[in-house]
Motif scaffolding. Structure first.
Motif, mmCIF file in Angstrom:
data_model
loop_
_atom_site.group_PDB
_atom_site.id
_atom_site.type_symbol
_atom_site.label_atom_id
_atom_site.label_comp_id
_atom_site.label_asym_id
_atom_site.label_seq_id
_atom_site.Cartn_x
_atom_site.Cartn_y
_atom_site.Cartn_z
ATOM 1 N N THR A 231 0.581 39.456 2.851
ATOM 2 C CA THR A 231 1.975 39.875 2.987
ATOM 3 C C THR A 231 2.910 38.695 2.774
ATOM 4 O O THR A 231 2.560 37.552 3.056
ATOM 5 C CB THR A 231 2.253 40.528 4.360
ATOM 6 N N ASP A 232 4.088 39.019 2.272
ATOM 7 C CA ASP A 232 5.161 38.023 2.173
ATOM 8 C C ASP A 232 6.341 38.484 3.025
ATOM 9 O O ASP A 232 7.438 37.963 2.931
ATOM 10 C CB ASP A 232 5.581 37.799 0.715
ATOM 11 N N GLY A 233 6.091 39.529 3.847
ATOM 12 C CA GLY A 233 7.150 40.075 4.689
ATOM 13 C C GLY A 233 7.888 41.231 4.038
ATOM 14 O O GLY A 233 8.573 42.003 4.700
ATOM 15 N N LYS A 234 7.750 41.357 2.710
ATOM 16 C CA LYS A 234 8.422 42.435 1.980
ATOM 17 C C LYS A 234 7.435 43.466 1.442
ATOM 18 O O LYS A 234 7.784 44.610 1.198
ATOM 19 C CB LYS A 234 9.236 41.867 0.816
ATOM 20 N N GLN A 235 6.207 43.009 1.196
ATOM 21 C CA GLN A 235 5.168 43.925 0.726
ATOM 22 C C GLN A 235 3.831 43.508 1.325
ATOM 23 O O GLN A 235 3.678 42.397 1.827
ATOM 24 C CB GLN A 235 5.111 43.979 -0.794
ATOM 25 N N VAL B 30 5.728 48.115 6.502
ATOM 26 C CA VAL B 30 6.220 47.323 5.364
ATOM 27 C C VAL B 30 5.492 47.739 4.084
ATOM 28 O O VAL B 30 6.096 47.879 3.023
ATOM 29 C CB VAL B 30 6.040 45.804 5.623
ATOM 30 N N GLU C 57 3.500 47.023 12.034
ATOM 31 C CA GLU C 57 4.548 46.492 11.141
ATOM 32 C C GLU C 57 4.023 46.347 9.714
ATOM 33 O O GLU C 57 4.735 46.669 8.753
ATOM 34 C CB GLU C 57 5.053 45.143 11.660
ATOM 35 N N ARG D 147 6.556 31.826 -4.082
ATOM 36 C CA ARG D 147 6.458 32.871 -3.070
ATOM 37 C C ARG D 147 5.492 32.402 -1.993
ATOM 38 O O ARG D 147 4.398 31.949 -2.281
ATOM 39 C CB ARG D 147 5.952 34.176 -3.690
#
Length: 123
Positions: free
Chosen positions: A102-106, A52, A48, A4
């Motif tokens: 963040t990983d862009g999803k959480q 998210v 953002e 990840r």
């Protein structure tokens, strides 16, 4: 097992941030760091991250920080709009609670090992 990729918005001298990075790497995450003062997130980016992460804007304020106290924000935030709060955060990296991961999803804000285990444990 996939790796990840996470981004951590942090302050390099902060011991909590260092512990968070160590924890993320120990869990097998590929970590990209971003300096919260030299590369402060914009108001749009912060908005953002809130969306998210499903977070309240209050979570983004470093309420134990010097800048927060100097600006007397405890009494001022209630009268500010969300956009004003986001602009204020974007104008001063040290106002933002860290680390933000963040990983862009959480998204997680702050560092608690049990929270990291749940959010950023093995991919």
């Amino acid at each position: 097992m996939s790796v990840r990729k996470v981004t951590i918005i942090e302050y390099p001298k902060c011991s909590t941030c260092k512990a968070a990075i160590k924890s993320l790497k120990a869990k097998g995450n590929e970590v990209t760091t971003r300096h919260i003062v030299e590369d402060t997130p914009t108001a749009k980016e912060l908005k953002e991250l809130l969306q998210v992460g499903g977070l309240d804007i209050k979570k983004l304020f470093n309420t134990s920080g010097e800048v927060y106290r100097e600006l007397g924000l405890k009494d001022k935030l209630a009268d500010m709009t969300e956009d004003e709060k986001l602009e204020l955060l974007a104008s001063h990296g040290m106002l933002i609670k860290r680390p933000i991961v963040t990983d862009g999803k959480q998204v997680t804000v702050g560092y608690k090992e049990d929270q990291y285990e749940q959010a950023w444990g093995r991919a």
